[in-house]
Design an enzyme around this catalytic site. Structure first.
Site, PDB file in Angstrom:
ATOM      1  N   GLN A 137      52.387  46.410  37.007  1.00  0.00           N
ATOM      2  CA  GLN A 137      52.514  45.864  35.658  1.00  0.00           C
ATOM      3  C   GLN A 137      53.077  44.443  35.710  1.00  0.00           C
ATOM      4  OE1 GLN A 137      54.657  48.362  32.908  1.00  0.00           O
ATOM      5  NE2 GLN A 137      54.554  46.881  31.248  1.00  0.00           N
ATOM      6  N   ASP A 138      52.408  43.521  34.988  1.00  0.00           N
ATOM      7  CA  ASP A 138      52.889  42.136  34.857  1.00  0.00           C
ATOM      8  C   ASP A 138      52.888  41.376  36.182  1.00  0.00           C
ATOM      9  OD1 ASP A 138      53.262  42.909  32.270  1.00  0.00           O
ATOM     10  OD2 ASP A 138      55.412  42.624  32.222  1.00  0.00           O
TER      11      ASP A 138
ATOM     12  N   ASP B 279      48.668  44.596  31.534  1.00  0.00           N
ATOM     13  CA  ASP B 279      49.011  43.214  31.143  1.00  0.00           C
ATOM     14  C   ASP B 279      49.315  42.376  32.379  1.00  0.00           C
ATOM     15  OD1 ASP B 279      48.867  44.229  28.545  1.00  0.00           O
ATOM     16  OD2 ASP B 279      51.029  44.499  28.381  1.00  0.00           O
TER      17      ASP B 279
END
Length: 320
Positions: A155-156, A179
């Site tokens: 994530q990220d 994301d």
């Protein structure tokens, strides 16, 4: 008299040392974890670069695994970080947001505050377990180039910080879960290989309202792990998010709707999302959300004009 002579000698040594130090600044710096080069870590090598220099410096990084949390400070510029091989020159760390309430923006493996920096032929990885946001690359500087690099995470993975900051990714591999490309900067991705590791979202742009271009993906390939079948191209982290995919190959994992409103219908009035020339199993436009932009030939050509995209404050063409 002895004390005065000793003081004089100390002054001479100090002045001589300053001159010697100034003469030691190099245009080429070498890093190797085996101790055979100028430095054994990337962080140590930063001390060998003169602040605000007006010449170019290349940091040559040998193959190896560098477990370190690197901050490239704002007083450095005109620096190229050149790995020996993208698959084997690896900078890695393992922080995630739920370690001591660290939060997203302190989890980075590499944070780039400097401007006018180039990264080539290396891997930046955050290999934290999937227990929260875990940034591999965090950028704040302007005019940054990433060429033939790999960005590994969940994530990220990549945070593109800084309004009006300009980033150029050419022939890079980027992987993540949710994301995993996010932030407010203007970023151009050319011929990048993008792998989704979970049913989720690829991008979460937060482009400011008064900035024309956010994320542009040019001739990229969107792939997924075999078990991943439901991925959105993006959702707006902030209302005026701008993301466009042009001439990209989209696998069957891309959801027919294409885009998500982040559970806020108001975002449908402001988000600037679109495609042009998509191809592949996930490219059909029939099921796309009605609020996505219809990108015209002229608009697509404008997005592919790198000099125009990056003419935010001053001119810059990283492809030259």
């Amino acid at each position: 008299m002895k004390y005065r002579l000793a003081s004089l000698l100390l002054m001479v040594c100090a002045l001589t040392g300053l001159k010697a130090s100034a003469a030691e600044w190099k245009h080429d710096i070498y890093v190797n974890p085996d101790g055979s080069a100028d430095y054994t870590t990337v962080t140590e090598a930063l001390d060998g670069i003169r602040a605000y220099m007006d010449y170019n410096v290349t940091v040559h990084i040998a193959n190896g695994v560098y477990k370190e949390k690197v901050v490239i400070p704002s007083w450095l510029k005109n620096v190229t970080f050149e790995g020996q091989n993208a698959d084997s020159t690896i900078i890695t760390f393992d922080h995630h947001a739920n370690i001591d309430n660290m939060g997203t923006f302190r989890t980075y493996t590499v944070k780039v505050e400097a401007c006018d920096a180039t990264f080539r032929n290396l891997t930046i990885e955050n290999n934290a377990p999937q227990l929260g946001q875990a940034v591999a690359l965090h950028t704040e500087g302007d005019r940054l180039r990433f060429i033939n690099c790999r960005f590994l995470g969940n994530q990220d993975t990549i945070f593109t910080g800084g309004k009006n900051s300009r980033l150029y990714f050419d022939s890079c591999y980027i992987e993540g879960t949710t994301d995993f490309i996010f932030g407010p900067a203007t970023a151009y991705f050319r011929k990048c290989d993008i792998l989704s590791k979970r049913d989720s979202y690829i991008t979460a742009a937060s482009t400011p309202e008064d900035v024309k271009y956010g994320y542009i993906f040019d001739s990229c390939t969107l792939r997924a792990l075999p078990e991943v079948t439901k991925v959105y191209l993006g959702r707006p982290w902030r209302p005026y998010a701008h993301t466009v995919f042009i001439n990209c190959e989209m696998g069957s994992h891309i959801r027919p709707a294409g885009w998500h409103n982040w559970n806020n219908t108001d975002n449908e009035r402001t988000a600037r999302y679109g495609e042009y020339g998509s191809r592949g199993a996930g490219a059909s436009q029939e099921g796309r959300v009605s609020w996505a932009m219809k990108v015209s030939d002229t608009e697509a050509a404008d997005c592919l004009d790198i000099a125009k995209v990056f003419a935010v404050t001053t001119g810059w063409n990283p492809a030259e």
